[in-house]
Write a protein that holds these residues in place. Structure first.
Motif, mmCIF file in Angstrom:
data_model
loop_
_atom_site.group_PDB
_atom_site.id
_atom_site.type_symbol
_atom_site.label_atom_id
_atom_site.label_comp_id
_atom_site.label_asym_id
_atom_site.label_seq_id
_atom_site.Cartn_x
_atom_site.Cartn_y
_atom_site.Cartn_z
ATOM 1 N N ASN A 157 -13.849 -0.817 -22.030
ATOM 2 C CA ASN A 157 -12.538 -1.015 -21.426
ATOM 3 C C ASN A 157 -11.491 -0.204 -22.184
ATOM 4 O O ASN A 157 -11.719 0.243 -23.310
ATOM 5 C CB ASN A 157 -12.157 -2.496 -21.472
ATOM 6 C CG ASN A 157 -13.110 -3.375 -20.683
ATOM 7 O OD1 ASN A 157 -13.673 -2.964 -19.670
ATOM 8 N ND2 ASN A 157 -13.297 -4.610 -21.141
ATOM 9 N N SER A 158 -10.355 -0.024 -21.558
ATOM 10 C CA SER A 158 -9.241 0.708 -22.183
ATOM 11 C C SER A 158 -9.720 2.044 -22.747
ATOM 12 O O SER A 158 -9.423 2.404 -23.892
ATOM 13 C CB SER A 158 -8.608 -0.129 -23.293
ATOM 14 O OG SER A 158 -8.157 -1.368 -22.796
ATOM 15 N N LEU A 159 -10.443 2.781 -21.934
ATOM 16 C CA LEU A 159 -11.037 4.030 -22.399
ATOM 17 C C LEU A 159 -9.975 5.059 -22.737
ATOM 18 O O LEU A 159 -8.915 5.138 -22.091
ATOM 19 C CB LEU A 159 -11.993 4.578 -21.353
ATOM 20 C CG LEU A 159 -13.352 3.866 -21.323
ATOM 21 C CD1 LEU A 159 -14.057 4.090 -19.991
ATOM 22 C CD2 LEU A 159 -14.221 4.334 -22.475
ATOM 23 N N LYS A 160 -10.274 5.838 -23.769
ATOM 24 C CA LYS A 160 -9.376 6.885 -24.245
ATOM 25 C C LYS A 160 -10.089 8.238 -24.136
ATOM 26 O O LYS A 160 -11.326 8.291 -24.089
ATOM 27 C CB LYS A 160 -9.012 6.633 -25.704
ATOM 28 C CG LYS A 160 -8.414 5.263 -25.990
ATOM 29 C CD LYS A 160 -8.192 5.069 -27.477
ATOM 30 C CE LYS A 160 -7.629 3.685 -27.789
ATOM 31 N NZ LYS A 160 -7.422 3.493 -29.243
ATOM 32 N N SER A 209 -7.314 12.381 -19.364
ATOM 33 C CA SER A 209 -6.005 11.853 -19.797
ATOM 34 C C SER A 209 -4.921 12.182 -18.785
ATOM 35 O O SER A 209 -5.138 12.892 -17.824
ATOM 36 C CB SER A 209 -5.643 12.432 -21.157
ATOM 37 O OG SER A 209 -5.656 13.840 -21.099
ATOM 38 N N ARG A 252 -12.264 -3.116 -27.695
ATOM 39 C CA ARG A 252 -12.267 -2.433 -26.391
ATOM 40 C C ARG A 252 -13.656 -2.430 -25.752
ATOM 41 O O ARG A 252 -13.782 -2.501 -24.537
ATOM 42 C CB ARG A 252 -11.788 -0.989 -26.541
ATOM 43 C CG ARG A 252 -10.390 -0.860 -27.097
ATOM 44 C CD ARG A 252 -9.906 0.596 -27.047
ATOM 45 N NE ARG A 252 -10.710 1.486 -27.870
ATOM 46 C CZ ARG A 252 -11.356 2.567 -27.392
ATOM 47 N NH1 ARG A 252 -11.285 2.867 -26.114
ATOM 48 N NH2 ARG A 252 -12.053 3.342 -28.210
ATOM 49 N N SER A 299 -12.308 1.619 -17.054
ATOM 50 C CA SER A 299 -13.484 0.945 -17.595
ATOM 51 C C SER A 299 -14.761 1.531 -17.012
ATOM 52 O O SER A 299 -14.766 2.059 -15.895
ATOM 53 C CB SER A 299 -13.442 -0.553 -17.258
ATOM 54 O OG SER A 299 -12.303 -1.181 -17.824
ATOM 55 N N ASP A 326 -12.985 8.932 -26.342
ATOM 56 C CA ASP A 326 -14.266 8.285 -26.080
ATOM 57 C C ASP A 326 -15.214 9.209 -25.312
ATOM 58 O O ASP A 326 -16.380 8.864 -25.102
ATOM 59 C CB ASP A 326 -14.069 7.001 -25.268
ATOM 60 C CG ASP A 326 -13.306 5.934 -26.036
ATOM 61 O OD1 ASP A 326 -12.432 5.288 -25.426
ATOM 62 O OD2 ASP A 326 -13.580 5.756 -27.239
ATOM 63 N N ALA A 360 -8.079 7.682 -18.245
ATOM 64 C CA ALA A 360 -7.712 6.933 -19.444
ATOM 65 C C ALA A 360 -7.170 5.560 -19.050
ATOM 66 O O ALA A 360 -6.416 5.435 -18.082
ATOM 67 C CB ALA A 360 -6.675 7.701 -20.248
ATOM 68 N N GLY A 361 -7.615 4.549 -19.796
ATOM 69 C CA GLY A 361 -7.236 3.184 -19.489
ATOM 70 C C GLY A 361 -8.222 2.469 -18.587
ATOM 71 O O GLY A 361 -8.133 1.245 -18.416
#
Length: 116
Positions: free
Chosen positions: A83-86, A116, A66, A17, A89, A14-15
């Protein structure tokens, strides 16, 4: 006929790219908008982003700010910079191309997993 081949998926924290690529071949001249869709387990396939031949882009609200979609017409390639993947996603991402006859073409899909 149009063939689409995706690459670039994988596992990321998480976070982080990732960048997805999709190369089109075949009847390239018939393609108009291209885009990326995704499908998470148990959910319907949804539009992530799309781009016209002229570069006009559309994004789902969940990825605005994002993700960035881009297109290189000379290379018949569309990209999705994520970017800033959660964790939400996480899904199989599919490349899509729409022809001038409103026919949809799909790639085989590439898995994106965000831990995560």
């Amino acid at each position: 006929q149009v063939q689409l081949v995706e690459s670039g998926g994988g596992l990321v924290q998480a976070g982080g790219s990732l960048r997805l690529s999709c190369v089109a071949s075949g009847n390239i001249g018939s393609i108009k908008p291209m885009g990326w869709y995704r499908q998470a387990p148990g959910k319907q396939r949804e539009l992530v982003a799309s781009i016209t031949r002229g570069g006009v882009t559309t994004y789902s609200d969940s990825v605005k700010g994002r993700f960035t979609i881009s297109r290189d017409n000379a290379k018949n390639t569309v990209y999705l910079q994520m970017n800033s993947l959660k964790s939400e996603d996480t899904a199989v991402y599919y490349c899509n191309a729409k022809s001038i006859w409103s026919v949809d073409y799909w790639g085989q899909g590439t898995q994106v997993t965000v831990s995560s």
